[in-house]
Design an enzyme around this catalytic site. Structure first.
Site, PDB file in Angstrom:
ATOM      1  N   TYR A 168      40.128  32.811  54.189  1.00 15.94           N
ATOM      2  CA  TYR A 168      40.052  31.262  54.587  1.00 15.94           C
ATOM      3  C   TYR A 168      41.327  30.681  54.817  1.00 15.94           C
ATOM      4  CZ  TYR A 168      37.748  26.533  54.580  1.00 15.94           C
ATOM      5  OH  TYR A 168      37.291  25.243  55.101  1.00 15.94           O
TER       6      TYR A 168
ATOM      7  N   ARG B 172      41.278  21.656  67.861  1.00 13.34           N
ATOM      8  CA  ARG B 172      42.380  20.945  66.838  1.00 13.34           C
ATOM      9  C   ARG B 172      41.764  22.084  65.713  1.00 13.34           C
ATOM     10  NH1 ARG B 172      41.285  20.750  62.486  1.00 13.34           N
ATOM     11  NH2 ARG B 172      40.036  18.763  62.244  1.00 13.34           N
TER      12      ARG B 172
ATOM     13  N   LYS C 102      34.310  30.106  58.398  1.00 11.10           N
ATOM     14  CA  LYS C 102      33.380  29.206  57.881  1.00 11.10           C
ATOM     15  C   LYS C 102      32.060  29.820  57.427  1.00 11.10           C
ATOM     16  CE  LYS C 102      35.825  25.280  57.908  1.00 11.10           C
ATOM     17  NZ  LYS C 102      35.674  24.130  57.361  1.00 11.10           N
TER      18      LYS C 102
ATOM     19  N   GLU D  21      33.039  22.224  64.453  1.00 14.29           N
ATOM     20  CA  GLU D  21      34.108  22.512  63.656  1.00 14.29           C
ATOM     21  C   GLU D  21      35.260  22.592  64.620  1.00 14.29           C
ATOM     22  OE1 GLU D  21      33.880  23.330  60.385  1.00 14.29           O
ATOM     23  OE2 GLU D  21      36.051  23.255  60.490  1.00 14.29           O
ATOM     24  N   ASP D  22      36.426  21.850  64.117  1.00 11.49           N
ATOM     25  CA  ASP D  22      37.855  21.957  64.683  1.00 11.49           C
ATOM     26  C   ASP D  22      37.535  21.661  66.072  1.00 11.49           C
ATOM     27  OD1 ASP D  22      38.532  22.069  62.137  1.00 11.49           O
ATOM     28  OD2 ASP D  22      39.603  24.359  62.526  1.00 11.49           O
TER      29      ASP D  22
ATOM     30  N   ASP E  46      31.588  19.084  59.994  1.00 10.53           N
ATOM     31  CA  ASP E  46      32.247  19.269  58.706  1.00 10.53           C
ATOM     32  C   ASP E  46      33.642  18.526  58.485  1.00 10.53           C
ATOM     33  OD1 ASP E  46      32.412  20.475  56.105  1.00 10.53           O
ATOM     34  OD2 ASP E  46      33.905  21.655  57.101  1.00 10.53           O
ATOM     35  N   ASP E  47      34.359  18.456  59.611  1.00 11.70           N
ATOM     36  CA  ASP E  47      35.670  17.866  59.337  1.00 11.70           C
ATOM     37  C   ASP E  47      35.672  16.477  59.102  1.00 11.70           C
ATOM     38  OD1 ASP E  47      37.119  20.247  60.285  1.00 11.70           O
ATOM     39  OD2 ASP E  47      36.133  19.866  62.026  1.00 11.70           O
TER      40      ASP E  47
ATOM     41  N   ALA F  48      44.779   9.187  60.595  1.00 10.31           N
ATOM     42  CA  ALA F  48      43.394   8.316  61.059  1.00 10.31           C
ATOM     43  C   ALA F  48      42.587   9.230  62.043  1.00 10.31           C
ATOM     44  CB  ALA F  48      43.837   7.101  61.679  1.00 10.31           C
TER      45      ALA F  48
ATOM     46  N   GLU G  44      39.739  12.664  62.044  1.00  7.48           N
ATOM     47  CA  GLU G  44      38.499  13.216  61.547  1.00  7.48           C
ATOM     48  C   GLU G  44      38.371  13.330  60.180  1.00  7.48           C
ATOM     49  OE1 GLU G  44      36.843  16.691  63.650  1.00  7.48           O
ATOM     50  OE2 GLU G  44      38.871  16.572  64.923  1.00  7.48           O
ATOM     51  N   ALA G  45      39.366  13.725  59.521  1.00  6.31           N
ATOM     52  CA  ALA G  45      39.346  13.994  57.992  1.00  6.31           C
ATOM     53  C   ALA G  45      39.481  12.517  57.308  1.00  6.31           C
ATOM     54  CB  ALA G  45      40.456  14.799  57.418  1.00  6.31           C
TER      55      ALA G  45
ATOM     56  N   SER H  55      50.159   8.466  63.754  1.00  7.66           N
ATOM     57  CA  SER H  55      51.345   8.906  64.193  1.00  7.66           C
ATOM     58  C   SER H  55      52.162   7.444  64.790  1.00  7.66           C
ATOM     59  CB  SER H  55      51.287   9.913  65.308  1.00  7.66           C
ATOM     60  OG  SER H  55      50.249   9.649  66.282  1.00  7.66           O
TER      61      SER H  55
ATOM     62  N   ASN I 202      45.971  21.446  56.431  1.00 14.63           N
ATOM     63  CA  ASN I 202      46.007  22.715  56.218  1.00 14.63           C
ATOM     64  C   ASN I 202      46.641  23.379  57.441  1.00 14.63           C
ATOM     65  OD1 ASN I 202      44.233  23.172  53.784  1.00 14.63           O
ATOM     66  ND2 ASN I 202      42.363  22.731  55.107  1.00 14.63           N
TER      67      ASN I 202
HETATM   68  P1  NAD Z   1      43.161  14.836  63.584  1.00 10.66           P
HETATM   69  O1  NAD Z   1      43.772  15.381  64.672  1.00 10.66           O
HETATM   70  O2  NAD Z   1      41.828  14.307  64.066  1.00 10.66           O
HETATM   71  O3  NAD Z   1      44.012  13.822  62.875  1.00 10.66           O
HETATM   72  C1  NAD Z   1      45.370  13.801  62.501  1.00 10.66           C
HETATM   73  C2  NAD Z   1      45.722  12.243  62.351  1.00 10.66           C
HETATM   74  O4  NAD Z   1      46.885  12.446  61.809  1.00 10.66           O
HETATM   75  C3  NAD Z   1      45.883  11.598  63.490  1.00 10.66           C
HETATM   76  O5  NAD Z   1      45.209  10.264  63.328  1.00 10.66           O
HETATM   77  C4  NAD Z   1      47.244  11.365  63.865  1.00 10.66           C
HETATM   78  O6  NAD Z   1      47.682  10.224  64.436  1.00 10.66           O
HETATM   79  C5  NAD Z   1      47.754  11.359  62.411  1.00 10.66           C
HETATM   80  N1  NAD Z   1      49.428  11.800  62.341  1.00 10.66           N
HETATM   81  C6  NAD Z   1      49.897  12.597  62.856  1.00 10.66           C
HETATM   82  N2  NAD Z   1      51.135  12.673  62.797  1.00 10.66           N
HETATM   83  C7  NAD Z   1      51.438  11.541  61.761  1.00 10.66           C
HETATM   84  C8  NAD Z   1      52.634  11.065  60.995  1.00 10.66           C
HETATM   85  N3  NAD Z   1      53.779  11.800  61.126  1.00 10.66           N
HETATM   86  N4  NAD Z   1      52.225  10.128  60.139  1.00 10.66           N
HETATM   87  C9  NAD Z   1      51.061   9.625  60.115  1.00 10.66           C
HETATM   88  N5  NAD Z   1      49.977  10.087  60.673  1.00 10.66           N
HETATM   89  C10 NAD Z   1      50.214  11.146  61.538  1.00 10.66           C
HETATM   90  O7  NAD Z   1      42.929  15.842  62.527  1.00 10.66           O
HETATM   91  P2  NAD Z   1      42.022  15.852  61.465  1.00 10.66           P
HETATM   92  O8  NAD Z   1      40.864  16.810  61.825  1.00 10.66           O
HETATM   93  O9  NAD Z   1      41.936  14.714  60.768  1.00 10.66           O
HETATM   94  O10 NAD Z   1      42.738  17.065  60.253  1.00 10.66           O
HETATM   95  C11 NAD Z   1      43.880  16.669  60.055  1.00 10.66           C
HETATM   96  C12 NAD Z   1      44.426  17.786  58.786  1.00 10.66           C
HETATM   97  O11 NAD Z   1      43.712  17.797  57.678  1.00 10.66           O
HETATM   98  C13 NAD Z   1      44.454  19.009  59.526  1.00 10.66           C
HETATM   99  O12 NAD Z   1      45.748  19.953  58.976  1.00 10.66           O
HETATM  100  C14 NAD Z   1      43.389  19.699  58.564  1.00 10.66           C
HETATM  101  O13 NAD Z   1      43.621  21.013  58.541  1.00 10.66           O
HETATM  102  C15 NAD Z   1      43.163  18.905  57.506  1.00 10.66           C
HETATM  103  N6  NAD Z   1      41.804  18.858  57.087  1.00 10.66           N
HETATM  104  C16 NAD Z   1      41.685  19.245  55.709  1.00 10.66           C
HETATM  105  C17 NAD Z   1      40.385  19.377  55.166  1.00 10.66           C
HETATM  106  C18 NAD Z   1      40.399  20.064  53.696  1.00 10.66           C
HETATM  107  O14 NAD Z   1      39.006  20.057  53.240  1.00 10.66           O
HETATM  108  N7  NAD Z   1      41.216  19.709  52.932  1.00 10.66           N
HETATM  109  C19 NAD Z   1      39.181  19.074  55.976  1.00 10.66           C
HETATM  110  C20 NAD Z   1      39.428  18.381  57.367  1.00 10.66           C
HETATM  111  C21 NAD Z   1      40.649  18.705  57.731  1.00 10.66           C
END
Ligand code: NAD
Length: 548
Positions: free
Chosen positions: A102, A156, A174, A245-246, A268-269, A302, A304-305, A336, A408
């Site tokens: 994983y 993603r 997963k 997922e993703d 899940d995200d 801001a 999914e997570a 961002s 991640n």
């Molecule tokens: P996403 O693409 O939906 O969201 C990413 C967010 O980060 C966006 O809002 C984007 O604007 C913002 N961003 C990008 N660059 C930035 C910066 N420089 N400053 C501030 N914000 C910025 O992605 P997601 O699904 O939310 O996933 C994001 C990360 O979280 C991935 O690396 C994913 O692997 C990780 N994740 C971890 C877990 C966990 O269980 N630990 C679960 C889900 C996602």
């Protein structure tokens, strides 16, 4: 005395298929009698091994590989040959093996997917070739019962962006976790990659890329493909749970909104990560002495997570007495483009509910000085955003600053565990999405927790299966968060650990499953008779890797 082996049973698989079907194959563990009875004598080396002996041999091979990706490839090959042996080895060494099958190694595998591809696993549904025939293609799957489908469109993948068909590593990974961490039988698991093209140009130009070399499909055709796929899953595998997922952010929120009230599905995200984040805040609060309703949370990201965590945190704060508006004021998001504020014209619909009425600020450090957060949660997919000045500011404002670097794989973590402890003088209550080793600092060893939704989704899936749930609700994820948080002991907290160790995954999954199923029964979403003891039922049905 008759020493001839018993005759094969009427349904018993005989001949070479005994060795080629990974769900049946015992390899060198077939006894002499079995080898005779099944017609596979001489097809194996003479010595008969017990499962434990096979596992010991495999472990030596895995440990002998020099890189995590080589270990991943070796374990994948083993799994394609003998699922029982694969599961035995990984389950007996979860802490060591999870980072290989994983995150973070699965990220590397996805980046290299087309060049390392060796054998089929799961279904690749191509928008170009298979539209209009998806139900027929699902029938190509060799098992007649499917309990859980994990599907991605590769939009993603982890924090690595659009990886098209190469994203298949994630559903496979997963579902491996469903089996290993929650004992969902492997034959009930179906990984799917929907190949809708990719906007990753270097990938499209890569001569080895195995997906469709089209631009990513969007809008109405994408919606129609998803509609066809989801209808097909229910026609071919009635009642199967679908985990999204993703997918990229906009698609993910749209899908969830559209199907959550008509299918047994979840994202899940968004929801799994939400429950994990809430559990982490509950346990971190036991260290900082501050209830959830007393936290001020700055989310970096801001998507999914972060929005998933934000949604469930706001609901949980309401349970502690705040109004929805008050709770939202305690959650500030940065993406961002800067602060998520009402004045921004570029905000998509899924971010709007969290837009605060305040002015823009130049950077993260300014946001910290201005908002004075007690917790900093990063899920941005951008490594290194929690710089020394950011973490020192958190440490100046808080006796025990909560810092979650959830992105991640490891290369995308907002900071490392070592940085989190060093730049807060060892006071951070820290968790990260990918694992970090314990960190010696200031005369003690800090044990960072792994804040990963793998503590949530396997148990959620198992819970849905044991009660035959028709729908997945927010209350189920709230119950999952509470069940996960309850798994942390005072001894864990003394070491600074706010998530369980990986070796306790199955115990955690049984508790989460029981909590989720209890909600399903209470909300009348269950279709199976209620067992007396849900926790015992979850443990009872778990798949154990041993030979029949
Ligand atoms: P996403 O693409 O939906 O969201 C990413 C967010 O980060 C966006 O809002 C984007 O604007 C913002 N961003 C990008 N660059 C930035 C910066 N420089 N400053 C501030 N914000 C910025 O992605 P997601 O699904 O939310 O996933 C994001 C990360 O979280 C991935 O690396 C994913 O692997 C990780 N994740 C971890 C877990 C966990 O269980 N630990 C679960 C889900 C996602």
């Amino acid at each position: 005395m008759d020493r001839s082996p018993p005759l094969p049973g009427p349904d018993e698989v005989r001949g070479p298929r005994c060795l080629s079907d990974p769900l049946i194959n015992k390899g060198t563990a077939y006894t002499r009698d079995e080898r005779v009875r099944l017609g596979i004598e001489a097809m194996l080396p003479p010595r008969v091994e017990a499962l434990d002996e096979q596992a010991a041999r495999v472990l030596v091979r895995v440990r002998g590989k020099t890189s995590p990706l080589e270990k991943y490839l070796y374990l994948s090959a083993l799994r394609a040959e003998n699922e029982t042996l694969f599961c035995r080895v990984v389950l007996d060494h979860l802490e060591e093996m999870l980072p290989i099958i994983y995150t973070p190694t699965v990220g590397e595998a996805c980046l290299e997917w087309s060049s390392i591809y060796e054998r089929p696993r799961g279904l690749y549904i191509s928008a170009v070739q298979h539209r209009g025939r998806i139900a027929q293609l699902l029938r190509n799957w060799p098992r007649s019962r499917v309990g859980i489908i994990v599907v991605t469109d590769g939009g993603r993948i982890l924090g690595l962006g659009d990886l098209g068909a190469n994203g298949m590593g994630i559903p496979i990974g997963k579902l491996a976790l469903y089996t290993l961490c929650a004992g969902v039988p492997p034959e009930l698991c179906l990984p799917v990659a929907l190949d809708v093209g990719t906007d990753n140009e270097p990938l499209r130009c890569d001569p080895h890329y195995l997906g469709e070399r089209e631009r990513r499909m969007t809008a109405e055709p994408w919606d129609a493909l998803l509609e066809e796929f989801l209808a097909a899953t229910q026609a071919v595998f009635p009642g199967a749970i679908v985990q999204f997922e993703d997918f990229n952010t906009a698609c993910a929120f749209r899908l969830l909104q559209r199907y959550r009230d008509s299918l047994c599905c979840f994202n899940d995200d968004v929801q799994g990560t939400g429950a994990m984040g809430l559990a982490g805040l509950y346990t971190a609060g036991r260290i900082t002495g501050r209830k959830l309703s007393g936290q001020r949370i700055l989310f970096v990201g801001a998507g999914e997570a972060c929005l998933g965590i934000g949604n469930i945190v706001v609901a949980a704060m309401q349970r502690e007495g705040w109004s929805e508006a008050e709770a939202k004021q305690r959650c500030l998001f940065v993406d961002s483009q800067g602060l998520v504020i009402a004045g921004r014209k570029d905000l998509p619909g899924h971010k709007r509910p969290f837009a605060q009425d305040r002015g823009p600020l130049p950077d993260l450090s300014a946001a910290i000085e201005n908002f004075k957060p007690t917790a900093l949660i990063g899920a941005s997919g951008k490594g290194g955003l929690f710089t020394e000045s950011v973490l020192r500011a958190m440490a100046r404002l808080n006796e025990r600053p909560i810092v979650f670097a959830l992105s991640n794989p490891t290369s995308k973590a907002e900071c490392t565990a070592g940085q989190a402890y060093a730049w807060t003088d060892g006071r951070a209550v820290f968790a990260s999405g990918s694992p970090f080793d314990p960190v010696p600092f200031g005369g003690r060893v800090h044990a960072p927790g792994q804040g990963n939704n793998s503590f949530v989704f396997p148990g959620v899936g198992l819970g849905l299966l044991i009660c035959g749930a028709r729908r997945v609700t927010d209350e189920m994820f709230f119950a999952a968060a509470q069940a996960l948080a309850a798994q942390i002991s005072e001894a864990d907290l003394e070491q600074g650990r706010i998530f369980p160790v990986a070796s306790r995954m199955r115990e955690v999954a049984a508790q989460v499953a029981a909590a989720v199923a209890a909600v399903a029964y209470a909300q009348d979403h269950a279709t199976k008779p209620r067992p007396l003891d849900l926790r015992a039922e979850a443990a009872r049905v778990m798949y154990e890797p041993r030979y029949a």
